[in-house]
Write an enzyme that holds these catalytic residues in place. Structure first.
Site: not given
Ligand SMILES: Nc1ncnc2c1ncn2[C@@H]1O[C@H](COP(=O)(O)OP(=O)(O)OP(=O)(O)O)[C@@H](O)[C@H]1O
Length: 329
Positions: A274-277, A307
């Site tokens: 949920a980093a993306g959310d 997150a």
């Molecule tokens: N390990 C990390 N360190 C720092 N920032 C991060 C990290 N992981 C994610 N982020 C930040 O969070 C943003 C969203 O993460 P990510 O690209 O994994 O989204 P996602 O694949 O849509 O996530 P999910 O589907 O798991 O919710 C990234 O673009 C970045 O800015």
């Protein structure tokens, strides 16, 4: 007034003048996540014993609404439009959303379907397997948008994802844009055959990660230069702005005014669920405050990074003060 439409039976919400119209809407899915932790995942036909389990709020629509409400704080004005079943999971989802401060006036009780569920197995190495039962999420339709029309008309930003039926997503985007809201689309899960033109035409900001970008435009970006190519291709499809998320490698953005790359904030990541959310929640909040896209993406990247430092989905969402502190580093 009792309103009966198809399988939905719900009270039609009226706009109470004492409660301001929400500034930000998420129109999308609500799940309860049931997670079993076991040494190994079961093979076909096998029964295994888990060592523990957890239940929590899930579904991208709910996660983004909850994360945004936590970020926005007290008089936040973040609402969720969607459906839950008239069951114990629906009650749990409502209680959880309310704890975050989410306005649930436009969350309907679906009398004919259960609440959406995600059955998640996680083994000792962190590998997972997930079964999603869309249930009431798959019944979201134009009737839900009719009931929420007053809220859509007053919103500054509308967040959309792809865990409800595509016709509802397209119509939600069309209505939100016609009302002057900024339409944010998190294209997840991305369909194998891309998005319909009718949806591209209504998107202000599309926010795919690497795999979603590949499904939408056939390019899998691994660095800033490749993300710039993908961003241009996403804008050529019809989105007015593109934000390409590269996980721990940062995020690229482009719109009619320019482009930029935000390097990842330095954090100790323990769980990227949920980093993306949380990223999209931060983007919606910042755009609703009138920030230009580059500034809003930087705020969002700090939200996504924070997150990853906590376990869980919506539960990992940061508060605004934590984000502001990270932005100063
Ligand atoms: N390990 C990390 N360190 C720092 N920032 C991060 C990290 N992981 C994610 N982020 C930040 O969070 C943003 C969203 O993460 P990510 O690209 O994994 O989204 P996602 O694949 O849509 O996530 P999910 O589907 O798991 O919710 C990234 O673009 C970045 O800015």
């Amino acid at each position: 007034m009792l309103f009966v439409s198809g399988q939905v039976m719900t009270m039609v919400p009226t706009m109470n003048p004492d409660i301001p119209s929400p500034r930000i809407l998420s129109i999308g899915s609500v799940n309860i996540d049931l997670t079993a932790y076991s040494p190994a995942l079961p093979r076909a036909g096998e029964t295994i014993h888990a060592t523990r389990y957890a239940t929590g709020l899930g579904g991208k629509g709910a996660n983004q609404a909850a994360a945004c409400a936590r970020l926005a704080g007290a008089a936040c004005g973040v609402a969720l439009v969607g459906r839950v079943g008239k069951d114990a999971f629906g009650t749990q989802a409502r209680e959880s959303l309310s704890k975050f401060g989410t306005d649930c006036r436009w969350l309907s009780d679906d009398a004919g379907n259960g609440t959406g569920l995600a059955l998640i197995g996680i083994d000792a190495r962190g590998e997972n397997c997930i079964t999603v039962i869309g249930a009431s999420n798959m019944a979201v339709d134009v009737g839900d948008l009719d009931r929420a029309q007053a809220a859509i008309a007053g919103a500054r930003v509308v967040m959309l994802q792809l865990e409800i039926p595509m016709p509802a997503v397209i119509e939600a985007a069309r209505r939100a844009r016609a009302a002057g809201a900024i339409v944010l689309l998190d294209p997840a899960p991305a369909p194998h055959d891309g998005l319909p033109d009718a949806l591209w035409a209504e998107i202000d900001v599309v926010t795919p990660n690497e795999t979603e970008t590949e499904r939408l435009v056939g390019l899998r970006p691994r660095d800033a230069a490749q993300a710039a190519d993908a961003g241009a291709a996403l804008r050529a499809k019809g989105a007015r702005a593109a934000v390409v998320k590269l996980g721990a490698n940062g995020v690229y953005w482009c719109d009619a005014t320019g482009s930029g790359f935000i390097h990842p904030f330095a954090v100790t990541a323990i769980d990227t669920v949920a980093a993306g959310d949380c990223f999209n929640a931060g983007l919606a909040l910042s755009l609703s405050e009138g920030r230009p896209l580059g500034q809003a993406v930087r705020f969002a990247a700090a939200c996504g990074a924070l997150a990853t430092t906590k376990r869980g989905a919506a539960d990992a969402a940061p508060e605004r003060a934590e984000v502001e502190a990270l932005l100063l580093t």
